[in-house]
Motif scaffolding. Structure first.
Motif, PDB file in Angstrom:
ATOM      1  N   PHE A 267       0.465  -1.157   0.001  1.00 60.25           N
ATOM      2  CA  PHE A 267       0.123  -0.375   0.206  1.00 60.25           C
ATOM      3  C   PHE A 267       1.193   1.518   0.008  1.00 60.25           C
ATOM      4  O   PHE A 267       1.608   1.280   0.339  1.00 60.25           O
ATOM      5  CB  PHE A 267      -0.928  -0.071   1.491  1.00 60.25           C
ATOM      6  CG  PHE A 267      -1.711  -0.996   1.290  1.00 60.25           C
ATOM      7  CD1 PHE A 267      -2.561  -0.996   0.618  1.00 60.25           C
ATOM      8  CD2 PHE A 267      -1.864  -1.830   1.876  1.00 60.25           C
ATOM      9  CE1 PHE A 267      -3.983  -2.143   0.835  1.00 60.25           C
ATOM     10  CE2 PHE A 267      -2.861  -3.646   2.085  1.00 60.25           C
ATOM     11  CZ  PHE A 267      -3.760  -3.355   1.452  1.00 60.25           C
TER      12      PHE A 267
ATOM     13  N   THR B  26       0.463   2.791  -8.075  1.00 59.03           N
ATOM     14  CA  THR B  26      -0.124   1.224  -7.744  1.00 59.03           C
ATOM     15  C   THR B  26       0.250   0.781  -8.715  1.00 59.03           C
ATOM     16  O   THR B  26      -0.252   1.063 -10.349  1.00 59.03           O
ATOM     17  CB  THR B  26      -1.433   1.744  -6.941  1.00 59.03           C
ATOM     18  OG1 THR B  26      -1.947   2.371  -8.095  1.00 59.03           O
ATOM     19  CG2 THR B  26      -1.494   2.987  -5.500  1.00 59.03           C
TER      20      THR B  26
ATOM     21  N   VAL C 111      -0.045  -3.568  -5.798  1.00 60.01           N
ATOM     22  CA  VAL C 111       0.123  -2.090  -5.274  1.00 60.01           C
ATOM     23  C   VAL C 111      -0.769  -1.635  -4.677  1.00 60.01           C
ATOM     24  O   VAL C 111      -1.330  -1.149  -6.186  1.00 60.01           O
ATOM     25  CB  VAL C 111       1.424  -1.427  -5.406  1.00 60.01           C
ATOM     26  CG1 VAL C 111       1.710  -0.093  -4.891  1.00 60.01           C
ATOM     27  CG2 VAL C 111       3.113  -2.399  -5.369  1.00 60.01           C
ATOM     28  N   LYS C 112      -1.316  -1.715  -3.513  1.00 60.08           N
ATOM     29  CA  LYS C 112      -2.850  -0.666  -3.453  1.00 60.08           C
ATOM     30  C   LYS C 112      -2.573   0.818  -3.240  1.00 60.08           C
ATOM     31  O   LYS C 112      -1.616   1.087  -2.067  1.00 60.08           O
ATOM     32  CB  LYS C 112      -3.743  -1.509  -2.954  1.00 60.08           C
ATOM     33  CG  LYS C 112      -3.632  -2.504  -3.116  1.00 60.08           C
ATOM     34  CD  LYS C 112      -5.163  -3.204  -3.060  1.00 60.08           C
ATOM     35  CE  LYS C 112      -5.130  -4.608  -3.498  1.00 60.08           C
ATOM     36  NZ  LYS C 112      -6.343  -5.453  -2.286  1.00 60.08           N
ATOM     37  N   THR C 113      -3.764   1.792  -2.970  1.00 63.46           N
ATOM     38  CA  THR C 113      -3.969   3.090  -2.848  1.00 63.46           C
ATOM     39  C   THR C 113      -4.285   3.139  -1.437  1.00 63.46           C
ATOM     40  O   THR C 113      -5.171   2.318  -0.688  1.00 63.46           O
ATOM     41  CB  THR C 113      -4.935   4.377  -2.951  1.00 63.46           C
ATOM     42  OG1 THR C 113      -4.231   4.139  -4.131  1.00 63.46           O
ATOM     43  CG2 THR C 113      -4.814   5.094  -2.836  1.00 63.46           C
TER      44      THR C 113
END
Length: 714
Positions: free
Chosen positions: A558, A595, A616-618
């Motif tokens: 994240f 991301t 890969v996230k916010t």
């Protein structure tokens, strides 16, 4: 001495008799295709042994005939012409009578002193015979004598041409009975007997009537060798039995093994036949045609006929009993066994018969009083050669094994498999590339350096006899396959095995495949055989599966792009190659600020590959804000009290009046208060709000409470 020069022409009468008989035989063979007529020689088809009486087997059944001789003997011999089965001559030990019952000579020995005799045909000349007899010369002593009889002489009427010298070959201590069997390889015959000195003696008579010095085999049994009831051999010549005709319990019949090649008796085998207490004076001996059963007659005055299984001599059957004597027995050309008997205590003219002697037990079909001859038979039956056919040759006793891999440059095994080894042997490999190379070993190895057709020879010596065996050996050549060194493979990989230097006509893999290439995804040991003709060469390889790669990248990460966050993605150390997507980096780790989905492909030093992916996230910090006033007057401007927020995962909004009463409650931040309470417009003034919000701060999940006031204006 043998006088081979005195061969004269037959008389027309005798010549016509033989010629017509042979013509008839030829005609029948042509008519029935040979299936109805036996090609067996007919030496035994005339039985002249009883007083004034004979049996003729030329018709297939025993037919009674008469003759003028009125003697009363205990031994006799006769012979028939081998093709026609017509009588040649017969004798009771002294005078010799031809088919016309004319005396053609005399041995000069009173028949009272002849204890046994047999006729041996000359293997080299037609109608030439040797009469062998035992003459009693003292108490318990016998000597062997041999006379030549030429039935072509005297216009076909026959003549006693001389006595063959036996000399020192026959010391004066032989048993008064003997038997005769065919040598299994040579053209001659064995005369088998027992000596008072405690030895077996086998005299070899060759095809010309010459008698060799005896082959002597010692034995440990105490036999009453001064007198035997009967001595007989099996039709194949491999078994010998004699009966001692004694009341003593230790003097039972004995069964022996005889080597028809060497003339020796098996020193380790002397089987005593079981006899019940009342079975005494064993007398008659006869073997079944199939060599599996032995018949013995017992008794003086009261008699028993007993059958024994040769391979398991403890199995026996009482076939018949009689108040009279069973005497000697003889196996006839019709396959039946005939038994001479007594009546009222004296020799008779009555013959009993075993009709099916190959059958075990009562199935042998014993029948009494089948034939009555003209005169009495005394105790005896006519003496013939027991075994007429040689069946072995030396090589028949050995299994010769030559290795299957007939390949140039590779060892080829030459071996002999046998329970009884020859006295000596020689392998001559007949290899022109290595001339003169031989081996004296039973198990030998030879390498033919070049392909081709060879003719190796095995020479065997046994009992002074040489036998040569010839072989044809085709030696091929094929290049040895090469599967390479042992190796490993990675999980999921297909291994392809290709034999190098491949020039074979046929491939054989250990899994049954016959393709020139093998593919597999399984670990293990594999071999392939290259075949060309009779040549085989093999190679082996071991392949193993490498351990599975254990790459751990992580499932998700994240960042907050607004805050310029960065994240490290690490594929782990120890790999030879790395490749990231979508960045195209080739390092162990990368740092990303965007991301999205990321992949990495790795390869180790063994060539094994693996891959992994992650997201890969916010994930930014939570934000909440509300206005300080609102005007619910319906003008479309600021009519609702509602908050705003970012990165909120959950929220609860509560509004209270000045008295602490809850005027609004919602779980959605975008829901607003329209200024009404309980269906009425709420009063102007200040109101308190409370918010419970769930989100993240510094990448950690939190629950925060927010408080404030709002002014309601109309």
């Amino acid at each position: 001495m043998k006088n081979a020069g005195q061969i004269t022409s037959w008389s027309k009468v005798n010549s016509n008799r033989i010629i017509m008989s042979r013509f008839l035989l030829f005609f029948l063979l042509m008519l029935y295709g040979g299936s109805q007529i036996s090609a067996q020689e007919k030496y035994m088809n005339q039985w002249y042994w009883a007083e004034k009486s004979a049996l003729d087997f030329n018709s297939g059944n025993a037919q009674i005939k008469s003759h003028p001789y009125r003697g009363y003997s205990t031994a006799s011999a006769c012979i028939a012409e081998k093709i026609t089965g017509d009588l040649e001559f017969y004798t009771f030990g002294e005078e010799i009578y031809n088919f016309k019952h004319e005396i053609i000579g005399s041995t000069g020995i009173p028949f009272a002193k002849v204890t046994d005799l047999v006729v041996i045909p000359d293997a080299e000349k037609d109608r030439i015979y040797t009469l062998v007899l035992l003459e009693q010369i003292g108490v318990g002593n016998q000597r062997m004598r041999a006379f030549e009889i030429d039935m072509q002489a005297n216009d076909g009427k026959g003549k006693l041409t001389g006595e063959n010298s036996v000399g020192s070959k026959s010391p004066d201590n032989l048993m008064n009975r003997f038997s005769a069997v065919k040598h299994c390889y040579l053209n001659g015959y064995w005369i088998q007997t027992i000596a008072n000195s405690g030895v077996f003696k086998a005299f070899y008579i060759n095809g010309s009537g010459h008698i060799s010095d005896p082959v002597i085999t010692a034995h440990n049994q105490l036999f009453p060798v001064n007198y035997a009831g009967q001595m007989g051999a099996s039709p194949d010549g491999k078994w010998l039995c004699f009966t001692p005709y004694s009341d003593l319990p230790e003097n039972a019949p004995y069964l022996f093994k005889f080597n028809t090649r060497c003339g020796t008796f098996d020193a380790n085998f002397a089987q005593e036949l079981h006899a019940e207490k009342n079975w005494t004076r064993a007398h008659g001996v006869a073997f079944s045609p199939n060599n599996k059963l032995l018949y013995i007659t017992y008794g003086y005055q009261e008699s028993q006929l007993v059958q024994y299984e040769i391979e398991n001599i403890s199995n026996y059957f009482l076939i018949a009993e009689s108040p009279e004597n069973f005497n000697q027995m003889a196996l006839a050309p019709d396959g039946k066994i005939y038994i001479s008997t007594h009546i009222s205590g004296i020799p008779s003219n009555k013959l009993d018969v075993i009709e099916k002697p190959n059958n075990i037990g009562k199935g042998c079909s014993y029948k009494g009083d089948i034939i009555r001859t003209v005169g009495v038979t005394n105790f005896h039956m006519p003496k013939f050669i027991s075994s007429w056919n040689g069946e072995c040759r030396i090589k028949g006793d050995f299994e010769v094994k030559i290795g299957e891999n007939h390949c140039a440059g590779s060892p080829i095994e030459f071996d002999i498999i046998s329970d009884e080894m020859p006295d000596s042997l020689l392998w001559d490999f007949k290899d022109p590339n290595t001339p003169g190379v031989v081996s004296y070993l039973k198990n030998s190895i030879h390498i033919y350096s070049k392909p081709g057709i060879y003719f190796p020879v095995l020479i065997i010596w046994q009992c002074g006899i040489r036998d040569t065996l010839h072989f044809k050996l085709e030696v091929d050549d094929v290049t040895k396959p090469d599967l390479g060194n042992d190796r490993g493979f990675c999980k999921g990989e297909t291994v392809t095995l290709v034999p190098a230097n491949a020039d074979a006509d046929l491939w054989l893999w250990n899994n049954g495949s016959r393709d020139s290439v093998l593919q597999t995804q399984n670990a293990g040991t594999y071999w392939v055989i290259a075949v060309r003709g009779k040549c085989k060469k093999m190679d082996t390889i071991s392949i193993s599966q490498f351990p599975t790669l254990q790459m751990i990248l992580g499932e998700e990460y994240f960042i907050c792009e607004d805050e310029d966050d960065l994240v490290l993605l690490d594929a782990g150390e120890g790999y030879k190659r790395y490749k990231w997507q979508p960045t195209n980096d080739t390092t162990q780790w990368i740092i990303v600020d965007k991301t999205g989905e990321y992949f990495v492909f790795v390869e180790d030093s063994r060539g094994c590959k693996d891959e992994a992916g992650t997201m890969v996230k916010t994930l930014c910090n939570m934000k909440v804000w509300f206005p300080s006033s609102f005007t619910p007057n319906g003008d479309g401007l600021n009519d609702v009290f509602a908050g705003n927020g970012e990165n909120i995962t959950g929220i609860e909004v509560l509004i209270f009046n000045r008295w602490g009463e809850e005027v609004f409650h919602s779980y959605n931040i975008q829901d607003g208060w329209d200024g009404n309470y309980l269906g009425n417009k709420a009063a102007e003034g200040a109101y308190v709000w409370k918010v419970r919000a769930t989100g993240f701060l510094n990448k950690k999940k939190v629950i925060n409470n927010y408080y404030g006031t709002v002014e309601l204006l109309r």
